[in-house]
Each structure stands twice: as C-alpha cells, then as structure tokens.
Scaffold this motif. Sequence first.
Motif, PDB file in Angstrom:
ATOM      1  N   GLY A   1       0.821  -1.198   0.000  1.00  8.51           N
ATOM      2  CA  GLY A   1       0.000   0.000   0.000  1.00  8.51           C
ATOM      3  C   GLY A   1       0.851   1.242   0.000  1.00  8.51           C
ATOM      4  N   PRO A   2       0.208   2.392  -0.086  1.00 15.34           N
ATOM      5  CA  PRO A   2       0.926   3.663  -0.133  1.00 15.34           C
ATOM      6  C   PRO A   2       1.778   3.895   1.110  1.00 15.34           C
ATOM      7  CG  PRO A   2      -1.411   3.976  -0.606  1.00 15.34           C
ATOM      8  CD  PRO A   2      -1.240   2.569  -0.145  1.00 15.34           C
ATOM      9  N   ASN A   3       2.734   4.785   0.969  1.00 13.15           N
ATOM     10  CA  ASN A   3       3.549   5.189   2.113  1.00 13.15           C
ATOM     11  C   ASN A   3       2.644   5.708   3.229  1.00 13.15           C
ATOM     12  OD1 ASN A   3       5.752   4.656   0.506  1.00 13.15           O
ATOM     13  ND2 ASN A   3       6.328   6.783   0.204  1.00 13.15           N
ATOM     14  N   ALA A   4       2.940   5.324   4.453  1.00 11.03           N
ATOM     15  CA  ALA A   4       2.279   5.817   5.666  1.00 11.03           C
ATOM     16  C   ALA A   4       0.829   5.369   5.822  1.00 11.03           C
ATOM     17  CB  ALA A   4       2.361   7.347   5.764  1.00 11.03           C
ATOM     18  N   VAL A   5       0.391   4.370   5.065  1.00  7.41           N
ATOM     19  CA  VAL A   5      -1.001   3.918   5.162  1.00  7.41           C
ATOM     20  C   VAL A   5      -1.245   3.107   6.435  1.00  7.41           C
ATOM     21  CG1 VAL A   5      -0.794   1.753   3.875  1.00  7.41           C
ATOM     22  CG2 VAL A   5      -2.924   3.056   3.781  1.00  7.41           C
TER      23      VAL A   5
ATOM     24  N   ARG B   1      -1.724  10.484   8.642  1.00  6.21           N
ATOM     25  CA  ARG B   1      -0.898   9.383   9.160  1.00  6.21           C
ATOM     26  C   ARG B   1       0.581   9.634   8.899  1.00  6.21           C
ATOM     27  NH1 ARG B   1      -4.570   4.060   7.514  1.00  6.21           N
ATOM     28  NH2 ARG B   1      -6.424   4.758   8.642  1.00  6.21           N
ATOM     29  N   ALA B   2       0.898  10.182   7.730  1.00  9.08           N
ATOM     30  CA  ALA B   2       2.297  10.489   7.411  1.00  9.08           C
ATOM     31  C   ALA B   2       2.835  11.557   8.360  1.00  9.08           C
ATOM     32  CB  ALA B   2       2.423  10.937   5.963  1.00  9.08           C
ATOM     33  N   GLU B   3       2.022  12.551   8.658  1.00 13.05           N
ATOM     34  CA  GLU B   3       2.433  13.599   9.603  1.00 13.05           C
ATOM     35  C   GLU B   3       2.633  13.020  10.998  1.00 13.05           C
ATOM     36  OE1 GLU B   3       0.257  17.408   7.424  1.00 13.05           O
ATOM     37  OE2 GLU B   3      -0.804  16.354   9.039  1.00 13.05           O
ATOM     38  N   MET B   4       1.708  12.148  11.422  1.00 18.01           N
ATOM     39  CA  MET B   4       1.826  11.519  12.745  1.00 18.01           C
ATOM     40  C   MET B   4       3.075  10.625  12.814  1.00 18.01           C
ATOM     41  SD  MET B   4      -2.190  10.630  13.573  1.00 18.01           S
ATOM     42  CE  MET B   4      -1.717   9.127  14.334  1.00 18.01           C
ATOM     43  N   ASP B   5       3.488  10.121  11.661  1.00 18.15           N
ATOM     44  CA  ASP B   5       4.668   9.271  11.565  1.00 18.15           C
ATOM     45  C   ASP B   5       5.958  10.089  11.573  1.00 18.15           C
ATOM     46  OD1 ASP B   5       5.436   6.606  11.428  1.00 18.15           O
ATOM     47  OD2 ASP B   5       5.571   6.592   9.239  1.00 18.15           O
TER      48      ASP B   5
ATOM     49  N   ARG C   1       8.728  14.813   1.949  1.00 13.90           N
ATOM     50  CA  ARG C   1       8.575  13.354   1.888  1.00 13.90           C
ATOM     51  C   ARG C   1       7.103  12.963   1.728  1.00 13.90           C
ATOM     52  NH1 ARG C   1      10.413   8.927   6.395  1.00 13.90           N
ATOM     53  NH2 ARG C   1      10.053   7.106   5.103  1.00 13.90           N
ATOM     54  N   ILE C   2       6.217  13.681   2.417  1.00 20.99           N
ATOM     55  CA  ILE C   2       4.782  13.403   2.304  1.00 20.99           C
ATOM     56  C   ILE C   2       4.304  13.679   0.875  1.00 20.99           C
ATOM     57  CG2 ILE C   2       2.474  14.138   3.044  1.00 20.99           C
ATOM     58  CD1 ILE C   2       3.734  14.618   5.849  1.00 20.99           C
ATOM     59  N   GLN C   3       4.698  14.815   0.313  1.00 21.27           N
ATOM     60  CA  GLN C   3       4.282  15.149  -1.050  1.00 21.27           C
ATOM     61  C   GLN C   3       4.806  14.123  -2.048  1.00 21.27           C
ATOM     62  OE1 GLN C   3       5.675  19.180  -1.531  1.00 21.27           O
ATOM     63  NE2 GLN C   3       3.867  20.047  -0.528  1.00 21.27           N
ATOM     64  N   ARG C   4       6.066  13.705  -1.880  1.00 13.49           N
ATOM     65  CA  ARG C   4       6.639  12.695  -2.772  1.00 13.49           C
ATOM     66  C   ARG C   4       5.872  11.371  -2.640  1.00 13.49           C
ATOM     67  NH1 ARG C   4      11.854  12.432  -0.992  1.00 13.49           N
ATOM     68  NH2 ARG C   4      11.360  10.643   0.303  1.00 13.49           N
ATOM     69  N   GLY C   5       5.569  10.978  -1.405  1.00 20.59           N
ATOM     70  CA  GLY C   5       4.819   9.748  -1.181  1.00 20.59           C
ATOM     71  C   GLY C   5       3.441   9.787  -1.790  1.00 20.59           C
ATOM     72  N   MET C   6       2.760  10.918  -1.644  1.00 15.74           N
ATOM     73  CA  MET C   6       1.416  11.044  -2.217  1.00 15.74           C
ATOM     74  C   MET C   6       1.486  10.974  -3.741  1.00 15.74           C
ATOM     75  SD  MET C   6      -0.474  11.038   0.387  1.00 15.74           S
ATOM     76  CE  MET C   6      -2.027  11.308  -0.421  1.00 15.74           C
ATOM     77  N   LYS C   7       2.475  11.613  -4.321  1.00 13.98           N
ATOM     78  CA  LYS C   7       2.619  11.617  -5.775  1.00 13.98           C
ATOM     79  C   LYS C   7       2.964  10.220  -6.305  1.00 13.98           C
ATOM     80  CE  LYS C   7       5.509  13.425  -9.471  1.00 13.98           C
ATOM     81  NZ  LYS C   7       6.805  13.990  -9.765  1.00 13.98           N
ATOM     82  N   ASN C   8       3.888   9.536  -5.629  1.00 16.29           N
ATOM     83  CA  ASN C   8       4.416   8.271  -6.156  1.00 16.29           C
ATOM     84  C   ASN C   8       3.660   7.027  -5.717  1.00 16.29           C
ATOM     85  OD1 ASN C   8       6.478   9.658  -7.469  1.00 16.29           O
ATOM     86  ND2 ASN C   8       7.852   9.494  -5.731  1.00 16.29           N
TER      87      ASN C   8
END
Length: 170
Positions: A9-13, A118-122, A128-135
Amino acid sequence: MKRLIVIVGPNAVGKTTTAKYLVEMLSKTAYVDSDWCRCMNPFQFSEITKQTVTNNMHDLLYNYLLCTEIETVVFTYSWHGERKEIYDNLMCRLRNEGIQFEEKIIVLKCNEEENIKRAEMDGRNCTRIQRGMKNTFSFYDSYDYPTIDSTKLNCNEVTNQIIEMISQGE
C-alpha cells in the motif's frame, strides 16, 4: 503449507502497524519489514544497494519460511518504482529454492486526507509526504488484490478483516 501475508500500500497507510497487530493476534507468526532491510544512511537505490536489500529480504523470509515453529510470515512492502520487479524476483527466487508457501497479498488503503494525517503523525516532513502522495497514493488502484480501506478503521478492525480474508481461503 506456510502462509505468507504480504501487505502492500501507499507510504504511511499503516502497513507496519497492521503487521505488528497481526503478529500479536496470530500465533506462530513472524514479521519481516522491508524498511528494516533497507535502513542505511544515506539510502541510494543503486544496483549494489538493490542487491543488498533484496538479499536481506530474501534471507529473513527464507529463514522464517523454513522455521518449523512458524506457520505464517507477514511481510510489508511497497511496490512503486522498481520495487514490484524486485518483489516478483524475490518470490520467484524463494520458490526456485524449493520454499513452499501460500502467498496472500492484501492492499491497504485510506483516503488522501487520512493518508497525509498518518504520514504527519509518523514524523514525515512535507517534502517526503508530497513525494509519497505523488508516487504511491494511487499506485495500487490498478491491482486486483483484496483491498481494505482503513480510513475509518482502527488497527484492530483492519487486522480482524485480514484474518477473516486469510481464513476464508483455507
């Protein structure tokens, strides 16, 4: 036969958190986190590091899948970029070595707002969050594996759904 539960799954899911809950709820279970297998500073995805990471994942999976005390192995991994090909080669390598296992792939998702939260809480930074959402955010939409939308679920509920999914196939 051994069971390999692969959570993608996506990063930070919430793959890591879910895997830890699964280990707690399922006896005779081990967990291999691909993040551990590539924890180096700096991490650069070169041919040498790809081979090292692949060997790390292989060795952990191989050892757990051969261990007579373990019935289930939980493996968390992300498939974006070259990682799906690495995963496919890894599974082929294990099978070619005579390791027998039943592979259960489960996609873990949530909505975009929750994924960012979740990414922020992590502790991930904005870049990094923007890159994860994009990729990675929409990357798994094209796969036809069982999917759990964890947006409004707690870890216990997600884990129970996974256990129900894997139990139905037995």
